[in-house]
Design an enzyme around this catalytic site. Structure first.
Site, mmCIF file in Angstrom:
data_model
loop_
_atom_site.group_PDB
_atom_site.id
_atom_site.type_symbol
_atom_site.label_atom_id
_atom_site.label_comp_id
_atom_site.label_asym_id
_atom_site.label_seq_id
_atom_site.Cartn_x
_atom_site.Cartn_y
_atom_site.Cartn_z
ATOM 1 N N SER A 69 0.813 -1.217 0.000
ATOM 2 C CA SER A 69 0.000 0.000 0.000
ATOM 3 C C SER A 69 0.846 1.265 0.000
ATOM 4 C CB SER A 69 -0.944 -0.003 1.207
ATOM 5 O OG SER A 69 -1.889 -1.043 1.080
ATOM 6 N N HIS A 130 7.933 -4.059 4.918
ATOM 7 C CA HIS A 130 8.313 -3.167 6.013
ATOM 8 C C HIS A 130 9.802 -3.246 6.337
ATOM 9 C CE1 HIS A 130 4.187 -2.070 7.302
ATOM 10 N NE2 HIS A 130 3.892 -3.247 6.806
ATOM 11 N N ARG A 160 2.305 -12.065 7.965
ATOM 12 C CA ARG A 160 1.287 -11.272 7.264
ATOM 13 C C ARG A 160 1.739 -10.975 5.842
ATOM 14 N NH1 ARG A 160 -2.855 -7.685 9.300
ATOM 15 N NH2 ARG A 160 -3.290 -5.958 7.887
ATOM 16 N N ARG A 262 9.539 1.107 6.334
ATOM 17 C CA ARG A 262 8.218 1.674 6.060
ATOM 18 C C ARG A 262 7.699 2.366 7.317
ATOM 19 N NH1 ARG A 262 2.963 -1.282 3.321
ATOM 20 N NH2 ARG A 262 1.393 -0.309 4.629
ATOM 21 N N PRO A 263 7.265 3.614 7.199
ATOM 22 C CA PRO A 263 6.952 4.406 8.388
ATOM 23 C C PRO A 263 5.680 4.033 9.144
ATOM 24 C CG PRO A 263 7.484 5.811 6.504
ATOM 25 C CD PRO A 263 7.282 4.430 5.979
ATOM 26 N N ASP A 264 4.594 3.715 8.448
ATOM 27 C CA ASP A 264 3.288 3.752 9.096
ATOM 28 C C ASP A 264 3.158 2.816 10.287
ATOM 29 O OD1 ASP A 264 3.393 1.691 7.171
ATOM 30 O OD2 ASP A 264 1.222 1.624 6.984
ATOM 31 N N HIS A 406 -5.696 -10.205 4.636
ATOM 32 C CA HIS A 406 -4.529 -10.527 5.460
ATOM 33 C C HIS A 406 -4.854 -11.519 6.577
ATOM 34 C CE1 HIS A 406 -1.331 -8.161 3.814
ATOM 35 N NE2 HIS A 406 -1.965 -7.014 3.945
ATOM 36 N N ASP A 443 -4.239 -0.781 -5.479
ATOM 37 C CA ASP A 443 -2.822 -0.479 -5.266
ATOM 38 C C ASP A 443 -1.936 -1.712 -5.342
ATOM 39 O OD1 ASP A 443 -3.985 -1.498 -2.997
ATOM 40 O OD2 ASP A 443 -2.964 -0.155 -1.600
ATOM 41 N N HIS A 461 0.571 -10.114 0.194
ATOM 42 C CA HIS A 461 0.185 -9.513 -1.073
ATOM 43 C C HIS A 461 0.615 -10.426 -2.216
ATOM 44 C CE1 HIS A 461 0.433 -5.314 1.031
ATOM 45 N NE2 HIS A 461 -0.618 -6.022 1.398
#
Length: 536
Positions: A69, A130, A160, A262-264, A406, A443, A461
């Site tokens: 994403s 990530h 995941r 990856r930040p989120d 997921h 996406d 994914h």
């Protein structure tokens, strides 16, 4: 620049991102194919349709690497192929330049001068979404070269972006590396469900934080052994309870390197360590603490950054703002950062004329328990925004296919897809009333592949392409009607922003190197005729 008034209604371009809705011909294990999707099916049959690439080199990732994403929304907003941090850091590890990274060396020097310990925190897998285990190996080499007694590793298991019980193999690989080099200590272990929450479920973050900071000898067990025991108890990698395995707590005077790129999903745990006014849960503030993140998680965080953000100019949102037009972004909590921060190239602050709406994701342990998530509420607010007739660009994300996919629950993912299909119908009606143009896409893939060739759950994914449908409305039209228009084949996510600019009649900046999917088509005003009705 002054913004256009709202006295005259605009015809919006509406970008609808079906997160995780991939395309795959085979129906076995395909929740998208199994779902009843009358709206999507009718649109696909009657409007211009093509498939676009969302993985590998098409979006700036290594060949064969599945998209995600963050990467997807970054490419969507940039209108070009954006080289990703995974490649950038992997190159630094492979070429040896990680060992001379000035920010990493500065942190190591500070920790040595204080007599502190060095810690590495992050997701231990090769999922590449990530983090990557090879980056951790590079960090081990750095810590050894810089003279530390050991690197205390606080590892999070994946399950995941990788198969649900594959963590044993990753931690065995890490254990073998430690045994081979005689360097490194796996101090704590916990599933990403806890340490990488992004939905402000602070109890999850706290569980990982406590294990990392509370002293004690630990269980003395190997990480791989602990994972096997967790699997036997019915908990897959993602949900492994945080546990201390060996001594090595994070304490004042220490240094922490968070090697996720990856930040989120790295922000919450980072905030718990570095923000003096943190209020997510009660904890002692560890000071002094040298903290470094591999990439910039949030510009406001008081941390060092090993790989500074790359500058991206003339993104889609910036072009819209530059021309004095208004735009609206909406998603539920789980994907809010993607339609804002990532879509804007890693910039947190809204652009001039950009309005945002975040709908709270349901507070359930896993989303297969509520596959509808907040899709209906997102649709309510999106329809209201469309009907204001003041936004030239509206960006909407539906999280369901990805977030429920997921979980590995096939039936729940089918329901998630069906929920989104009904919501698309409501958006189409609003688009028709507003005389707009809808661009329907995804996406990356996920829900179209729910188990592998051996019949095991597939929760990651995919590298499959995703659909792209151009839905015309009244008034402003693409030449041709329905299937008369042939969209350009072989496109990627970076081609969608140029398509939107062409539809809006705005010039494409030189930095935006994607190519419009409209090919040789040109925008023109056509005699209004009734658009397709899809049984709404």
């Amino acid at each position: 620049m002054a913004f256009m008034g709202t006295s005259s209604a605009v015809h919006p371009a509406i970008l609808v991102i079906l997160d995780g809705w991939g395309y795959r011909e085979q129906t076995d294990g395909n929740a998208v194919a199994a779902a009843k999707t009358p709206i999507f099916d009718a649109l696909k049959a009657s409007y211009p349709f093509t498939l676009i690439h969302t993985s590998g080199k098409a979006v700036g990732l290594p060949r064969g690497q599945m998209g995600n994403s963050e990467v997807g929304h970054l490419n969507l907003g940039a209108g070009r192929m954006v080289p990703q941090e995974l490649v950038r850091i992997s190159d630094a590890v492979e070429e040896g330049t990680l060992l001379s990274n000035p920010e990493l060396l500065r942190l190591c020097r500070t920790v040595r001068e204080r007599g502190g310990k060095l810690h590495g925190v992050g997701l231990v897998s090769d999922g590449g979404v990530h983090s990557h285990i090879e980056h951790l190996f590079g960090l081990l080499d750095l810590a050894k070269r810089e003279g530390f007694e050991t690197l205390f590793i606080h590892g999070m298991s994946d399950g995941r972006d990788t198969p649900p019980t594959s963590g044993v193999a990753y931690f065995e690989k890490l254990e073998a590396r430690i045994a081979e080099t005689g360097f490194g200590t796996i101090a704590t272990l916990g599933g990403r469900y806890f340490g990488m929450d992004r939905d402000r479920r602070w109890d999850r973050t706290e569980a990982m934080y406590r294990v990392m900071t509370e002293t004690g000898p630990g269980t003395g067990k190997r990480a791989s052994e602990t994972l096997r025991e967790s699997h036997a108890a019915g908990k897959t990698d993602e949900f492994v309870l945080p546990v201390r395995l060996a001594a090595g707590a994070v304490e004042p005077g220490d240094g922490v390197i968070y090697f996720n790129f990856r930040p989120d999903r790295a922000r919450q745990l980072t905030r718990a360590f570095v923000q003096a006014d943190f209020d997510g849960f009660v904890r002692p503030y560890l000071d002094p603490l040298a903290f470094l993140t591999f990439t910039q998680y949030d510009a406001t965080l008081p941390v060092a950054v090993a790989f500074a953000p790359q500058s991206l100019d003339n993104l889609l949102g910036q072009v819209i703002a530059h021309h004095g037009l208004r735009q609206f972004r909406i998603a539920e909590t789980e994907k809010y950062a993607h339609v804002t921060y990532f879509f804007n190239g890693g910039i947190e602050t809204p652009l001039p004329g950009e309005e945002r709406s975040m709908i709270q994701s349901p507070l359930v342990p896993t989303y297969d328990l509520k596959p509808e998530m907040a899709a209906r509420e997102v649709t309510d607010h999106a329809v209201a925004a469309i009907e204001t007739r003041q936004y030239s660009l509206i960006v909407i994300n539906y999280a369901n296919p990805d977030m429920v996919g997921h979980t590995g629950n096939f039936d729940a993912t089918v329901k998630a897809v069906e929920t989104v299909d009904a919501c698309i119908g409501r958006l189409v009606e609003a688009c028709v009333r507003a005389g707009g143009t809808m661009l329907l896409t995804a996406d990356h893939g996920n829900a179209e592949l729910m188990w592998d060739e051996q019949g095991n759950p597939w929760t990651a994914h995919t590298t499959n392409p995703v659909p792209f449908i151009l839905i015309e409305s009244e008034g402003l039209k693409i030449p041709g009607w329905g299937t008369d228009v042939q969209l350009r084949a072989g496109g990627s996510l970076g081609d969608i922003a140029p398509t939107i600019l062409e539809i809006l009649g705005l010039p494409q900046p030189a930095e935006m190197t994607g190519r419009s999917l409209l090919g040789e088509s040109e925008i023109e005003i056509r005699t209004p005729r009734s658009p397709l009705r899809v049984g709404l």
